[in-house]
Scaffold this motif. Structure first.
Motif, PDB file in Angstrom:
ATOM      1  N   ILE A   1       0.844  -1.203   0.000  1.00  0.00           N
ATOM      2  CA  ILE A   1       0.000   0.000   0.000  1.00  0.00           C
ATOM      3  C   ILE A   1       0.876   1.249   0.000  1.00  0.00           C
ATOM      4  O   ILE A   1       0.648   2.177  -0.795  1.00  0.00           O
ATOM      5  N   ILE A   2       1.870   1.285   0.867  1.00  0.00           N
ATOM      6  CA  ILE A   2       2.798   2.427   0.896  1.00  0.00           C
ATOM      7  C   ILE A   2       3.521   2.541  -0.438  1.00  0.00           C
ATOM      8  O   ILE A   2       3.674   3.635  -0.989  1.00  0.00           O
ATOM      9  N   GLY A   3       3.964   1.416  -0.984  1.00  0.00           N
ATOM     10  CA  GLY A   3       4.638   1.422  -2.274  1.00  0.00           C
ATOM     11  C   GLY A   3       3.742   1.903  -3.402  1.00  0.00           C
ATOM     12  O   GLY A   3       4.200   2.588  -4.323  1.00  0.00           O
ATOM     13  N   SER A   4       2.457   1.564  -3.348  1.00  0.00           N
ATOM     14  CA  SER A   4       1.517   2.033  -4.374  1.00  0.00           C
ATOM     15  C   SER A   4       1.326   3.541  -4.291  1.00  0.00           C
ATOM     16  O   SER A   4       1.251   4.221  -5.324  1.00  0.00           O
ATOM     17  N   ILE A   5       1.256   4.067  -3.083  1.00  0.00           N
ATOM     18  CA  ILE A   5       1.140   5.519  -2.919  1.00  0.00           C
ATOM     19  C   ILE A   5       2.394   6.203  -3.459  1.00  0.00           C
ATOM     20  O   ILE A   5       2.310   7.203  -4.177  1.00  0.00           O
ATOM     21  N   VAL A   6       3.558   5.650  -3.147  1.00  0.00           N
ATOM     22  CA  VAL A   6       4.816   6.199  -3.652  1.00  0.00           C
ATOM     23  C   VAL A   6       4.850   6.120  -5.174  1.00  0.00           C
ATOM     24  O   VAL A   6       5.277   7.065  -5.848  1.00  0.00           O
ATOM     25  N   THR A   7       4.370   5.010  -5.743  1.00  0.00           N
ATOM     26  CA  THR A   7       4.359   4.853  -7.196  1.00  0.00           C
ATOM     27  C   THR A   7       3.497   5.900  -7.867  1.00  0.00           C
ATOM     28  O   THR A   7       3.914   6.530  -8.846  1.00  0.00           O
ATOM     29  N   ILE A   8       2.296   6.096  -7.360  1.00  0.00           N
ATOM     30  CA  ILE A   8       1.388   7.072  -7.968  1.00  0.00           C
ATOM     31  C   ILE A   8       1.978   8.477  -7.902  1.00  0.00           C
ATOM     32  O   ILE A   8       1.983   9.222  -8.894  1.00  0.00           O
ATOM     33  N   LEU A   9       2.497   8.849  -6.743  1.00  0.00           N
ATOM     34  CA  LEU A   9       3.091  10.180  -6.605  1.00  0.00           C
ATOM     35  C   LEU A   9       4.341  10.334  -7.469  1.00  0.00           C
ATOM     36  O   LEU A   9       4.567  11.389  -8.072  1.00  0.00           O
ATOM     37  N   PHE A  10       5.150   9.270  -7.562  1.00  0.00           N
ATOM     38  CA  PHE A  10       6.353   9.330  -8.383  1.00  0.00           C
ATOM     39  C   PHE A  10       6.016   9.468  -9.863  1.00  0.00           C
ATOM     40  O   PHE A  10       6.634  10.270 -10.569  1.00  0.00           O
ATOM     41  N   ILE A  11       5.042   8.704 -10.345  1.00  0.00           N
ATOM     42  CA  ILE A  11       4.681   8.796 -11.762  1.00  0.00           C
ATOM     43  C   ILE A  11       4.111  10.170 -12.079  1.00  0.00           C
ATOM     44  O   ILE A  11       4.422  10.751 -13.127  1.00  0.00           O
ATOM     45  N   MET A  12       3.304  10.719 -11.177  1.00  0.00           N
ATOM     46  CA  MET A  12       2.794  12.074 -11.402  1.00  0.00           C
ATOM     47  C   MET A  12       3.936  13.083 -11.432  1.00  0.00           C
ATOM     48  O   MET A  12       3.967  13.971 -12.300  1.00  0.00           O
ATOM     49  N   LEU A  13       4.878  12.960 -10.515  1.00  0.00           N
ATOM     50  CA  LEU A  13       6.030  13.860 -10.488  1.00  0.00           C
ATOM     51  C   LEU A  13       6.875  13.687 -11.738  1.00  0.00           C
ATOM     52  O   LEU A  13       7.343  14.672 -12.320  1.00  0.00           O
ATOM     53  N   ASP A  14       7.041  12.459 -12.184  1.00  0.00           N
ATOM     54  CA  ASP A  14       7.851  12.202 -13.364  1.00  0.00           C
ATOM     55  C   ASP A  14       7.197  12.758 -14.620  1.00  0.00           C
ATOM     56  O   ASP A  14       7.866  13.385 -15.444  1.00  0.00           O
ATOM     57  N   VAL A  15       5.905  12.537 -14.780  1.00  0.00           N
ATOM     58  CA  VAL A  15       5.219  13.004 -15.987  1.00  0.00           C
ATOM     59  C   VAL A  15       5.147  14.521 -16.032  1.00  0.00           C
ATOM     60  O   VAL A  15       5.400  15.134 -17.076  1.00  0.00           O
ATOM     61  N   PHE A  16       4.809  15.137 -14.905  1.00  0.00           N
ATOM     62  CA  PHE A  16       4.576  16.576 -14.921  1.00  0.00           C
ATOM     63  C   PHE A  16       5.813  17.422 -14.679  1.00  0.00           C
ATOM     64  O   PHE A  16       5.805  18.612 -14.960  1.00  0.00           O
ATOM     65  N   LEU A  17       6.895  16.839 -14.150  1.00  0.00           N
ATOM     66  CA  LEU A  17       8.054  17.657 -13.847  1.00  0.00           C
ATOM     67  C   LEU A  17       9.322  17.176 -14.549  1.00  0.00           C
ATOM     68  O   LEU A  17       9.960  17.934 -15.279  1.00  0.00           O
TER      69      LEU A  17
END
Length: 122
Positions: free
Chosen positions: A66-82
């Motif tokens: 669950i923690i890893g999934s939250i990190v994944t979602i936030l990381f992909i958003m950060l990667d795509v948008f920044l």
């Protein structure tokens, strides 16, 4: 099939494979973080400790994923948008993504600690 469609499919499959690898890294970091929080597996000296050990592994994997999934979602958003918006290439992009993944994990771990220990919500 035209050449443009083939190139875009290749780029798409390359992007999906890259994000799958980063997702695996984030999930493993989430499990590692939960291992740090929970501590090592208790030694099984009798039958009850054996069953509690199985519950420990279940909780470690469930909460770690669950923690890893939250990190994944936030990381992909950060990667795509920044990160993808900046023209970084080669090994610098890999280092930027590793740093971003570690920063996102640190933020999620801090929020988890605050919600669990300080505010006592979790």
């Amino acid at each position: 099939m035209n050449k443009v469609a083939t190139i875009s499919r290749r780029n798409w499959s390359k992007m999906v494979l890259g994000y799958a690898l980063w997702t695996m890294a984030a999930l493993l970091l989430g499990i590692g973080y939960m291992y740090l929080v929970l501590g090592p597996l208790p030694e099984a000296t009798n039958l009850w400790n054996f069953f509690f050990g199985k519950l420990y592994v279940f909780g470690l994997l469930r909460m770690g994923l669950i923690i890893g999934s939250i990190v994944t979602i936030l990381f992909i958003m950060l990667d795509v948008f920044l990160i993808d918006k900046k023209k970084i290439s080669g090994t610098n992009k890999v280092w930027a993504r590793m740093l971003a993944l570690c920063i996102v994990l640190a933020v999620v771990a801090t929020v988890h600690y605050l919600l669990e220990k300080t505010i006592d919500i979790i």
